[in-house]
Design a protein around this motif. Structure first.
Motif, PDB file in Angstrom:
ATOM      1  N   SER A 123       0.814  -1.069   0.046  1.00 28.61           N
ATOM      2  CA  SER A 123      -0.016   0.114  -0.023  1.00 28.61           C
ATOM      3  C   SER A 123       0.945   1.249   0.033  1.00 28.61           C
ATOM      4  N   GLY A 128      -2.466   6.545  -1.924  1.00 26.73           N
ATOM      5  CA  GLY A 128      -3.751   5.976  -2.254  1.00 26.73           C
ATOM      6  C   GLY A 128      -3.537   4.790  -3.234  1.00 26.73           C
ATOM      7  N   GLN A 145      -5.261   2.454  -8.341  1.00 26.12           N
ATOM      8  CA  GLN A 145      -5.696   3.680  -7.399  1.00 26.12           C
ATOM      9  C   GLN A 145      -6.833   3.457  -6.677  1.00 26.12           C
ATOM     10  N   LEU A 146      -6.978   3.659  -5.434  1.00 28.37           N
ATOM     11  CA  LEU A 146      -8.073   3.154  -4.547  1.00 28.37           C
ATOM     12  C   LEU A 146      -8.227   4.485  -3.668  1.00 28.37           C
ATOM     13  N   GLY A 147      -9.494   5.153  -4.121  1.00 27.05           N
ATOM     14  CA  GLY A 147      -9.863   6.398  -3.351  1.00 27.05           C
ATOM     15  C   GLY A 147      -9.040   7.418  -3.786  1.00 27.05           C
ATOM     16  N   ALA A 155      -3.696   7.670   3.275  1.00 25.89           N
ATOM     17  CA  ALA A 155      -4.430   7.231   2.258  1.00 25.89           C
ATOM     18  C   ALA A 155      -4.934   5.650   2.534  1.00 25.89           C
ATOM     19  N   LEU A 156      -4.162   4.770   2.103  1.00 25.14           N
ATOM     20  CA  LEU A 156      -4.175   3.567   2.255  1.00 25.14           C
ATOM     21  C   LEU A 156      -3.283   2.919   3.671  1.00 25.14           C
ATOM     22  N   SER A 171      -9.108   2.226   2.919  1.00 23.31           N
ATOM     23  CA  SER A 171      -8.726   3.308   2.438  1.00 23.31           C
ATOM     24  C   SER A 171      -9.459   4.522   3.551  1.00 23.31           C
ATOM     25  N   GLU A 172      -8.250   5.219   4.166  1.00 25.79           N
ATOM     26  CA  GLU A 172      -8.849   6.174   4.944  1.00 25.79           C
ATOM     27  C   GLU A 172      -9.636   7.571   4.436  1.00 25.79           C
ATOM     28  N   TYR A 178     -12.056  -1.678   0.553  1.00 23.30           N
ATOM     29  CA  TYR A 178     -11.767  -2.223  -0.771  1.00 23.30           C
ATOM     30  C   TYR A 178     -11.684  -3.689  -0.805  1.00 23.30           C
ATOM     31  N   HIS A 190     -16.716  -2.433  -2.804  1.00 21.70           N
ATOM     32  CA  HIS A 190     -16.290  -2.130  -1.466  1.00 21.70           C
ATOM     33  C   HIS A 190     -17.386  -1.842  -0.390  1.00 21.70           C
TER      34      HIS A 190
END
Length: 326
Positions: A123, A128, A145-147, A155-156, A171-172, A178, A190
């Motif tokens: 991560s 993110g 990419q997540l968020g 982020a992650l 994902s903060e 996710y 998610h």
């Protein structure tokens, strides 16, 4: 009451038991986040100042190097490390009697990681992104990419591997959990969380325990429980006694829960708190640990024991035999 006084009487209004076998295993020379290796039998410890392993038989400490790398993952004969502040990931050959580093590459803000047959998943805590690295060379194979890529805070964070080719990632920034199809390399679905998540993620069968920021939810909950199948938040749990908040620990992240023989225990402050599944996961039992002022940060079950890393009053590892929890 002071923490040491409160520990002798009650915690979360519950009577406190003593852990018969609990003792300090290692001081600051080998303290940090831990992962167990079955063959050879080693408890690996990663920290910002080096890598070491503890022999579970005689509890001797063996130092490998003085390089940074906190989070650890084991896959077959390899140990993987992530060094967030250094911006590096590394792989070690730990299959034989003399562990050695065999690969080290740069990576953006690498925090937590998981390993499966498809790759080494890392991560990007600031950007993110979820990186898939080659298991042998650590070369980057894909980026997901997540968020939001930018925004307030990190982020992650935490990861948890489930059955087959599924990986769950916290994902903060968008407060989501996710589910990643690691075979296809994309986000399958998610879960929208009810509060600000942080740090670790723990699998408990088809459930996932998410750590929360206590200051970001009204009931000051420590954990949120998510049903992975229905993608539903089931409950939030307070496992921390406010009487033990001090200027030194009030801004620190606590410890994630540990699932032991199907039972859920939360190392919190200088205690182990048991959560009762039959009664809405409310705390119902508390066991005291042997170090006054201890602040549990991480724990893992291995070799018939629970091993707990504490960052206060000094860095150390405490060992509790599982029979103490019966």
């Amino acid at each position: 009451p002071s923490p040491s006084t409160a520990a002798q009487a009650t915690y979360l209004d519950l009577p406190v038991e003593r852990a018969r076998s609990a003792h300090v295993v290692a001081d600051h020379s080998a303290a940090g986040f831990m992962v167990a290796q079955a063959t050879p039998r080693r408890l690996w410890v990663g920290g910002p100042t080096g890598l070491a392993w503890i022999d579970p038989e005689d509890e001797s400490v063996h130092h490998v190097d003085a390089k940074p790398g906190v989070y650890l993952s084991i896959h077959r004969g390899s140990l993987y490390r992530t060094a967030y502040f250094k911006g590096e990931v590394a792989r070690y050959d730990v299959s034989g009697p003399d562990p050695r580093e065999v690969a080290r590459v740069g990576a953006p803000a690498p925090l937590q990681a998981s390993v499966d047959r498809s790759g080494f998943w890392v991560s990007d805590h600031d950007g993110g992104r979820l990186l898939r690295l080659d298991l042998r060379t650590l070369a980057r194979r894909s980026t997901l990419q997540l968020g939001p890529r930018s925004g307030e805070g990190h982020a992650l964070a935490g990861q948890a591997q489930t059955d087959g080719d599924r990986l769950w990632v916290v994902s903060e920034r968008d407060q989501r959990l996710y589910e990643i199809d690691t075979e296809k390399g994309h986000a399958a679905r998610h879960v929208q969380l009810d509060a600000q998540p942080t740090a670790e993620l723990v699998r408990d069968g088809n459930r996932l325990w998410v750590m929360l920021s206590r200051s970001e939810n009204e009931d000051h909950a420590d954990l949120e429980l998510v049903d992975a199948a229905s993608r539903r938040v089931m409950t939030r749990i307070v496992a921390h006694d406010d009487a033990f908040v001090t200027p030194k620990n009030q801004d620190l992240l606590g410890s994630p829960p540990v699932v032991i023989r199907g039972e859920v225990w939360v190392p919190t402050d200088e205690h182990l708190v048991h959560l009762d599944a039959a009664h809405g996961w409310k705390p119902d039992r508390v066991i005291a640990l042997p170090v006054p002022g201890m602040f549990a940060r991480f724990a893992t079950e291995a070799f018939g024991s629970l091993w707990i890393y504490s960052s206060l009053p000094r860095e150390l590892v405490v060992r509790v035999q599982l029979d103490d929890l019966d």
